[in-house]
Design an enzyme around this catalytic site. Structure first.
Site: not given
Ligand code: IPE
Ligand code: IPE
Ligand code: MG
Length: 254
Positions: A21, A69
């Site tokens: 993340d 997602n």
């Molecule tokens: C979790 O990250 C999914 C992945 C890393 C692929 P998110 O950034 O989508 O999680 P939430 O929704 O903030 O909990």
């Molecule tokens: C995790 O990084 C990658 C995926 C969920 C695919 P994020 O895209 O969630 O990054 P933040 O949480 O917005 O920083």
């Molecule tokens: Mg995230």
């Protein structure tokens, strides 16, 4: 297994699951687009696989795209899917070099054709490798996975009597065989980067007794010392699995 081997194997988590993340926040801080953050994040994969393998980890699960997602802006989802397909093709020769076998978890059937094709090809090419398993979790949701397991369980019976009998005998071990996968070990260490302290529907079943480790480092900035800190922290944990500390230390009667 000799006692020294036994000690070593207890100190290294067999299965490390990573919620990668912080790509978006990392990109924002650099004045870059979210997609650029995902690209930089994807570049971390090959190093992390090598570091984990060299540390003696047997399986690494990587959360690439959750069932939730899909709610992101359409352009980001499209960009992520294209990136996943490209990375799979690019990383396959590297995985061959490292002896890494690619496995997948999640509802693959609803991913774009390009991703499914790249995934199948990479899994097929790497299927004979034995150094480390890389479990890519795509369109993955822990709750959905458990529901699929229940459906699989129920679909195997012809009569209610058969079903009732099987229900009486159902255990966590036997239910695991109803999940749509094989060869996945229980998660020993669950790492989340990016500072949030939640599981976000990842490995709900397999992480029942996982040690949790949260770091503020955003995924594109994740380094070998970050992984080492997580593995060192894991060594300091006492995994009791319901027992007392004295039992685990071997100072008490069974
Ligand atoms: C979790 O990250 C999914 C992945 C890393 C692929 P998110 O950034 O989508 O999680 P939430 O929704 O903030 O909990
Ligand atoms: C995790 O990084 C990658 C995926 C969920 C695919 P994020 O895209 O969630 O990054 P933040 O949480 O917005 O920083
Ligand atoms: Mg995230």
């Amino acid at each position: 297994m000799s006692s020294s081997e036994d000690q070593i194997s207890q100190r290294v988590p067999q299965h490390v699951a990573i919620i990668m993340d912080g790509n978006g926040r990392w990109a924002k801080a650099q004045g870059l687009s979210r997609l650029e953050g995902h690209k930089q994040g994807a570049k971390r994969l090959r190093d992390v696989i090598r570091w984990a393998r060299d540390a003696g980890v047997k399986q690494v699960s990587l959360y690439g795209f959750s069932t939730e997602n899909w709610k992101r802006p359409k352009l980001e989802v499209q960009g992520l899917m294209a990136l996943i397909a490209t990375m799979l093709s690019l990383e396959t020769p590297k995985m061959m070099e490292e002896g890494a076998r690619l496995l997948a978890l999640g509802d693959i059937s609803s991913l774009p054709w390009l991703v499914r094709k790249a995934l199948k090809r990479a899994m097929n090419t790497t299927k004979g490798n034995t150094s480390v398993d890389v479990i890519l979790c795509l369109n993955y949701g822990g709750q959905q996975e458990i529901i699929e397991g229940i459906k699989n369980f129920c679909s195997t019976f012809n009569t209610d009597a058969e079903k009732e009998n099987a229900l009486l005998k159902l255990t966590p071990e036997s239910f695991t065989t109803c999940l749509n996968r094989e060869d996945i070990l229980p998660v020993d260490l669950l790492i989340r980067t990016g500072g949030e302290k939640r599981i976000s529907n990842f490995h709900l079943w397999d992480a029942a007794y996982a040690e949790l480790y949260f770091t503020d480092t955003n995924w594109p900035a994740y380094s070998e010392s970050d992984l080492k800190a997580a593995l060192d922290d894991y060594v300091s944990r006492e995994r009791r699995f319901g027992k007392t500390s004295e039992q685990v230390q071997g100072d008490a009667d069974e």
